[in-house]
Scaffold this motif. Sequence first.
Motif, PDB file in Angstrom:
ATOM      1  N   HIS A  12      43.454  34.507  41.850  1.00  0.00           N
ATOM      2  CA  HIS A  12      42.355  35.066  41.068  1.00  0.00           C
ATOM      3  C   HIS A  12      42.175  34.207  39.817  1.00  0.00           C
ATOM      4  N   HIS A  13      40.926  34.033  39.403  1.00  0.00           N
ATOM      5  CA  HIS A  13      40.655  33.202  38.235  1.00  0.00           C
ATOM      6  C   HIS A  13      39.765  33.930  37.242  1.00  0.00           C
ATOM      7  N   LEU A  14      40.187  33.911  35.970  1.00  0.00           N
ATOM      8  CA  LEU A  14      39.423  34.504  34.864  1.00  0.00           C
ATOM      9  C   LEU A  14      39.253  33.483  33.761  1.00  0.00           C
ATOM     10  N   ARG A  15      38.098  33.511  33.108  1.00  0.00           N
ATOM     11  CA  ARG A  15      37.905  32.652  31.936  1.00  0.00           C
ATOM     12  C   ARG A  15      38.703  33.172  30.746  1.00  0.00           C
ATOM     13  N   HIS A  16      38.714  34.492  30.570  1.00  0.00           N
ATOM     14  CA  HIS A  16      39.356  35.088  29.401  1.00  0.00           C
ATOM     15  C   HIS A  16      40.268  36.237  29.836  1.00  0.00           C
ATOM     16  N   LEU A  17      41.253  36.523  29.010  1.00  0.00           N
ATOM     17  CA  LEU A  17      42.083  37.714  29.207  1.00  0.00           C
ATOM     18  C   LEU A  17      41.712  38.748  28.144  1.00  0.00           C
ATOM     19  N   GLY A  18      40.412  38.934  27.959  1.00  0.00           N
ATOM     20  CA  GLY A  18      39.917  39.848  26.942  1.00  0.00           C
ATOM     21  C   GLY A  18      39.791  41.271  27.461  1.00  0.00           C
ATOM     22  N   LEU A  19      38.998  42.071  26.754  1.00  0.00           N
ATOM     23  CA  LEU A  19      38.884  43.492  27.066  1.00  0.00           C
ATOM     24  C   LEU A  19      37.539  43.842  27.697  1.00  0.00           C
ATOM     25  N   GLY A  20      36.825  42.850  28.203  1.00  0.00           N
ATOM     26  CA  GLY A  20      35.503  43.093  28.772  1.00  0.00           C
ATOM     27  C   GLY A  20      35.546  43.628  30.184  1.00  0.00           C
ATOM     28  N   PRO A  34      47.773  45.367  47.895  1.00  0.00           N
ATOM     29  CA  PRO A  34      49.201  45.613  48.139  1.00  0.00           C
ATOM     30  C   PRO A  34      50.017  44.317  48.138  1.00  0.00           C
ATOM     31  N   PRO A  35      51.060  44.238  47.316  1.00  0.00           N
ATOM     32  CA  PRO A  35      51.891  43.027  47.283  1.00  0.00           C
ATOM     33  C   PRO A  35      52.644  42.777  48.581  1.00  0.00           C
ATOM     34  N   SER A  36      52.718  43.786  49.441  1.00  0.00           N
ATOM     35  CA  SER A  36      53.370  43.578  50.733  1.00  0.00           C
ATOM     36  C   SER A  36      52.524  42.712  51.662  1.00  0.00           C
ATOM     37  N   THR A  37      51.230  42.650  51.406  1.00  0.00           N
ATOM     38  CA  THR A  37      50.311  41.871  52.234  1.00  0.00           C
ATOM     39  C   THR A  37      49.880  40.588  51.543  1.00  0.00           C
ATOM     40  N   PHE A  38      49.739  40.646  50.197  1.00  0.00           N
ATOM     41  CA  PHE A  38      49.173  39.530  49.452  1.00  0.00           C
ATOM     42  C   PHE A  38      50.197  38.947  48.480  1.00  0.00           C
ATOM     43  N   ASP A  39      50.222  37.624  48.418  1.00  0.00           N
ATOM     44  CA  ASP A  39      50.960  36.894  47.390  1.00  0.00           C
ATOM     45  C   ASP A  39      49.952  36.587  46.289  1.00  0.00           C
ATOM     46  N   LEU A  40      50.012  37.344  45.188  1.00  0.00           N
ATOM     47  CA  LEU A  40      48.954  37.338  44.187  1.00  0.00           C
ATOM     48  C   LEU A  40      49.273  36.428  43.011  1.00  0.00           C
ATOM     49  N   HIS A  41      48.254  35.660  42.601  1.00  0.00           N
ATOM     50  CA  HIS A  41      48.349  34.763  41.454  1.00  0.00           C
ATOM     51  C   HIS A  41      47.122  34.971  40.575  1.00  0.00           C
ATOM     52  N   LEU A  42      47.293  34.758  39.281  1.00  0.00           N
ATOM     53  CA  LEU A  42      46.177  34.862  38.340  1.00  0.00           C
ATOM     54  C   LEU A  42      46.156  33.622  37.460  1.00  0.00           C
ATOM     55  N   ALA A  43      45.072  32.863  37.550  1.00  0.00           N
ATOM     56  CA  ALA A  43      44.868  31.706  36.670  1.00  0.00           C
ATOM     57  C   ALA A  43      43.886  32.124  35.580  1.00  0.00           C
ATOM     58  N   TRP A  44      44.206  31.791  34.341  1.00  0.00           N
ATOM     59  CA  TRP A  44      43.336  32.160  33.232  1.00  0.00           C
ATOM     60  C   TRP A  44      43.223  30.980  32.277  1.00  0.00           C
ATOM     61  N   GLU A  45      42.082  30.931  31.578  1.00  0.00           N
ATOM     62  CA  GLU A  45      41.808  29.806  30.684  1.00  0.00           C
ATOM     63  C   GLU A  45      42.102  30.132  29.221  1.00  0.00           C
ATOM     64  N   ASN A  46      41.645  31.294  28.763  1.00  0.00           N
ATOM     65  CA  ASN A  46      41.759  31.626  27.348  1.00  0.00           C
ATOM     66  C   ASN A  46      42.612  32.867  27.144  1.00  0.00           C
ATOM     67  N   GLU A  47      43.520  32.775  26.180  1.00  0.00           N
ATOM     68  CA  GLU A  47      44.424  33.881  25.852  1.00  0.00           C
ATOM     69  C   GLU A  47      43.632  35.088  25.380  1.00  0.00           C
ATOM     70  N   GLY A  48      44.196  36.275  25.559  1.00  0.00           N
ATOM     71  CA  GLY A  48      43.523  37.481  25.098  1.00  0.00           C
ATOM     72  C   GLY A  48      44.436  38.685  25.194  1.00  0.00           C
ATOM     73  N   PRO A  49      43.978  39.822  24.672  1.00  0.00           N
ATOM     74  CA  PRO A  49      44.839  41.004  24.572  1.00  0.00           C
ATOM     75  C   PRO A  49      45.153  41.678  25.905  1.00  0.00           C
TER      76      PRO A  49
END
Length: 205
Positions: A12-20, A34-49
Amino acid sequence: MPSSKRKIRVLHHLRHLGLGGTEKTCELFLSHLPPSTFDLHLAWENEGPRKERFQRLAPDVKMWHVSRDNPSHWQEVLKEIEPDIVHVYRSGFQEWPEPGVDMNVPHFVETNVFGFVDGNPGVDKSLFMSEWLMDHTLSRVPENMFPGRFGFVNNPVEEPYTEDMFSWREPGAIYLGRCGRPDNGIYNAVSAQAAHLLRMQGYDI
């Protein structure tokens, strides 16, 4: 007997880790796949809350800090993960990364939050956040454009929002949501307009 079938790797890819709302949509996907089916990753560009919230609600998700200004690192991340699906959450038009330009992956999915249409034929699936938004968007594009590509997933609404919100509710009360947003170009005081229309119809506002 446990299955030997390999998990589906999803980045999964997000530009921001904000509250929008865009980040909230990603959070809902990560919380319900479900983590039993999917190996999940998150790529993000900008830090956020929302980073800590992601880590708390989806502890099995591996997180990667990437940048469009460092394409070699982005390629290293893709090589290490070897994702089956890249799922990009977009709040604008043709946002980075683009299939066939910044990456070549088996499947590319975009969650289309505001109703833009990306003309890139490498997008395998475009998910809108409601059927209304999908129909409204596709009414403005040529018929049969990329057949089978468009779909929708209704976002659930979590209630109650706060314990106090409903403590003063009265029979027949009308609740108006967000009063508008300050972003240049998309500001719309929708609740103020709704209040005016209701008042004109004789409601006590």
